[in-house]
Design a protein around this motif. Structure first.
Motif, PDB file in Angstrom:
ATOM      1  N   LYS A  20      75.686  48.802  28.057  1.00 21.84           N
ATOM      2  CA  LYS A  20      76.192  49.467  26.853  1.00 21.84           C
ATOM      3  C   LYS A  20      76.106  50.994  26.945  1.00 21.84           C
ATOM      4  N   PHE A  21      75.739  51.497  28.106  1.00 19.38           N
ATOM      5  CA  PHE A  21      75.538  52.930  28.282  1.00 19.38           C
ATOM      6  C   PHE A  21      76.656  53.569  29.105  1.00 19.38           C
ATOM      7  N   LYS A  22      76.864  54.869  28.876  1.00 23.45           N
ATOM      8  CA  LYS A  22      77.840  55.646  29.629  1.00 23.45           C
ATOM      9  C   LYS A  22      77.084  56.717  30.422  1.00 23.45           C
ATOM     10  N   ILE A  23      77.400  56.782  31.714  1.00 23.90           N
ATOM     11  CA  ILE A  23      76.770  57.754  32.602  1.00 23.90           C
ATOM     12  C   ILE A  23      77.841  58.688  33.136  1.00 23.90           C
ATOM     13  N   GLY A  24      77.650  59.984  32.903  1.00 25.87           N
ATOM     14  CA  GLY A  24      78.551  61.001  33.426  1.00 25.87           C
ATOM     15  C   GLY A  24      78.049  61.484  34.774  1.00 25.87           C
ATOM     16  N   ILE A  25      78.997  61.756  35.677  1.00 24.48           N
ATOM     17  CA  ILE A  25      78.640  62.228  37.018  1.00 24.48           C
ATOM     18  C   ILE A  25      79.469  63.474  37.326  1.00 24.48           C
ATOM     19  N   LYS A  47      80.978  61.202  24.889  1.00 24.02           N
ATOM     20  CA  LYS A  47      79.814  60.450  24.412  1.00 24.02           C
ATOM     21  C   LYS A  47      79.173  59.792  25.634  1.00 24.02           C
ATOM     22  N   VAL A  48      78.154  60.458  26.177  1.00 25.30           N
ATOM     23  CA  VAL A  48      77.430  59.909  27.326  1.00 25.30           C
ATOM     24  C   VAL A  48      75.945  59.808  26.992  1.00 25.30           C
ATOM     25  N   ASP A  49      75.287  58.880  27.667  1.00 22.54           N
ATOM     26  CA  ASP A  49      73.852  58.671  27.476  1.00 22.54           C
ATOM     27  C   ASP A  49      73.030  59.338  28.568  1.00 22.54           C
ATOM     28  N   CYS A  50      73.687  59.594  29.701  1.00 22.03           N
ATOM     29  CA  CYS A  50      73.016  60.176  30.859  1.00 22.03           C
ATOM     30  C   CYS A  50      74.036  60.993  31.636  1.00 22.03           C
ATOM     31  N   VAL A  51      73.606  62.110  32.210  1.00 16.37           N
ATOM     32  CA  VAL A  51      74.454  62.921  33.076  1.00 16.37           C
ATOM     33  C   VAL A  51      73.715  63.120  34.398  1.00 16.37           C
ATOM     34  N   ILE A  52      74.410  62.746  35.478  1.00 10.09           N
ATOM     35  CA  ILE A  52      73.906  62.943  36.830  1.00 10.09           C
ATOM     36  C   ILE A  52      74.599  64.181  37.393  1.00 10.09           C
ATOM     37  N   PHE A  53      73.840  65.101  37.974  1.00  8.43           N
ATOM     38  CA  PHE A  53      74.418  66.299  38.570  1.00  8.43           C
ATOM     39  C   PHE A  53      73.598  66.708  39.786  1.00  8.43           C
ATOM     40  N   GLY A  54      74.115  67.653  40.550  1.00  8.65           N
ATOM     41  CA  GLY A  54      73.426  68.127  41.740  1.00  8.65           C
ATOM     42  C   GLY A  54      73.550  69.628  41.866  1.00  8.65           C
ATOM     43  N   HIS A  55      73.985  70.070  43.016  1.00 10.07           N
ATOM     44  CA  HIS A  55      74.305  71.451  43.373  1.00 10.07           C
ATOM     45  C   HIS A  55      73.087  72.332  43.642  1.00 10.07           C
ATOM     46  N   SER A  56      72.104  72.338  42.791  1.00 12.70           N
ATOM     47  CA  SER A  56      70.980  73.266  42.924  1.00 12.70           C
ATOM     48  C   SER A  56      69.952  72.830  43.974  1.00 12.70           C
ATOM     49  N   HIS A  57      69.970  71.549  44.344  1.00 16.32           N
ATOM     50  CA  HIS A  57      68.976  70.956  45.247  1.00 16.32           C
ATOM     51  C   HIS A  57      67.590  70.930  44.599  1.00 16.32           C
ATOM     52  N   ILE A  58      67.527  71.139  43.296  1.00 14.60           N
ATOM     53  CA  ILE A  58      66.254  71.153  42.564  1.00 14.60           C
ATOM     54  C   ILE A  58      66.190  69.924  41.665  1.00 14.60           C
ATOM     55  N   PRO A  59      65.231  69.024  41.900  1.00 14.33           N
ATOM     56  CA  PRO A  59      65.120  67.829  41.067  1.00 14.33           C
ATOM     57  C   PRO A  59      64.911  68.181  39.592  1.00 14.33           C
ATOM     58  N   TYR A  60      65.533  67.379  38.726  1.00 16.42           N
ATOM     59  CA  TYR A  60      65.428  67.588  37.282  1.00 16.42           C
ATOM     60  C   TYR A  60      65.544  66.230  36.614  1.00 16.42           C
ATOM     61  N   ASN A  61      64.705  65.985  35.615  1.00 14.91           N
ATOM     62  CA  ASN A  61      64.705  64.705  34.901  1.00 14.91           C
ATOM     63  C   ASN A  61      64.201  64.968  33.486  1.00 14.91           C
ATOM     64  N   GLU A  62      65.136  65.210  32.575  1.00 15.40           N
ATOM     65  CA  GLU A  62      64.756  65.621  31.211  1.00 15.40           C
ATOM     66  C   GLU A  62      65.786  65.111  30.212  1.00 15.40           C
ATOM     67  N   LYS A  63      65.302  64.703  29.043  1.00 17.67           N
ATOM     68  CA  LYS A  63      66.191  64.299  27.962  1.00 17.67           C
ATOM     69  C   LYS A  63      66.385  65.497  27.025  1.00 17.67           C
ATOM     70  N   ASP A 106      68.606  66.531  23.553  1.00 20.81           N
ATOM     71  CA  ASP A 106      69.460  66.062  22.452  1.00 20.81           C
ATOM     72  C   ASP A 106      69.935  64.630  22.665  1.00 20.81           C
ATOM     73  N   GLY A 107      69.032  63.770  23.113  1.00 19.44           N
ATOM     74  CA  GLY A 107      69.335  62.351  23.272  1.00 19.44           C
ATOM     75  C   GLY A 107      70.056  61.975  24.556  1.00 19.44           C
ATOM     76  N   VAL A 108      70.364  62.951  25.412  1.00 17.59           N
ATOM     77  CA  VAL A 108      71.048  62.673  26.682  1.00 17.59           C
ATOM     78  C   VAL A 108      70.075  62.934  27.830  1.00 17.59           C
ATOM     79  N   LEU A 109      69.969  61.970  28.741  1.00 18.85           N
ATOM     80  CA  LEU A 109      69.109  62.126  29.909  1.00 18.85           C
ATOM     81  C   LEU A 109      69.884  62.860  30.999  1.00 18.85           C
ATOM     82  N   TYR A 110      69.355  63.987  31.467  1.00 13.65           N
ATOM     83  CA  TYR A 110      69.965  64.780  32.535  1.00 13.65           C
ATOM     84  C   TYR A 110      69.123  64.609  33.798  1.00 13.65           C
TER      85      TYR A 110
END
Length: 167
Positions: A85-90, A111-127, A129-133
């Motif tokens: 039931k979730f939407k993940i943006g990439i 309307k996404v629940d999670c966004v996956i991104f890269g580029h910086s080579h720096i790990p990040y895992n934070e919610k 405004d209700g969206v997990l990045y």
């Protein structure tokens, strides 16, 4: 509504295979074994990386700023996938400003629940405004980081969580 079983997703970015980096690391490949899906957030460089990952699990991927026209044409720079039931943006997250801010802007109207991104080579895992990045860092080019990294997402009816794995 039917409950979805636990789904495990391997998340990688910035593999940069084909130049000075020849192969995906064994630690990464071993860590991805058994996942249900692999997400690659760009800077793939050689398309055979996707085929190698597909031997482990299905792959969803986008192109990054270092990918050629062929990969850009094949994959695009933005994707939204449904996982239960979730939407993940990439996206890769390249451009001006921080990769996180660019990733946020890329999906600001979606309307996404999670966004996956890269580029910086720096790990990040934070919610936020209700969206997990989640930025998995890089399994092949740690730059300023102490260790190489990738991420594992766990998705079930209760939500999406992420863990950065270092090696």
């Amino acid at each position: 509504m039917v409950d979805i079983r636990l789904m495990i997703i391997g998340v990688i970015s910035d593999t940069h295979i084909g130049g000075r980096i020849k192969d995906l690391p064994k630690e990464l490949l071993d860590g991805l074994r058994g996942v249900d899906l692999i997400i690659h957030a760009g800077d793939i460089l050689k398309d055979y990386v996707i085929y190698e990952l597909e031997e482990i699990a299905p792959v969803e991927a986008v192109a990054g700023n270092n990918d050629d026209y062929y990969i850009h044409d094949k994959l695009g720079i933005k994707k939204i996938i449904d996982v239960g039931k979730f939407k993940i943006g990439i996206t890769h997250g390249n451009g001006g400003g921080s990769a996180l801010k660019r990733a946020m802007a890329m999906f600001a109207r979606d309307k996404v629940d999670c966004v996956i991104f890269g580029h910086s080579h720096i790990p990040y895992n934070e919610k936020i405004d209700g969206v997990l990045y989640v930025n998995p860092g890089s399994p092949t080019d740690k730059r300023t980081q102490k260790q190489y990294s990738y991420a594992i997402l766990k998705v079930d009816d209760s939500g999406i969580s992420a863990q950065i794995r270092y090696f």
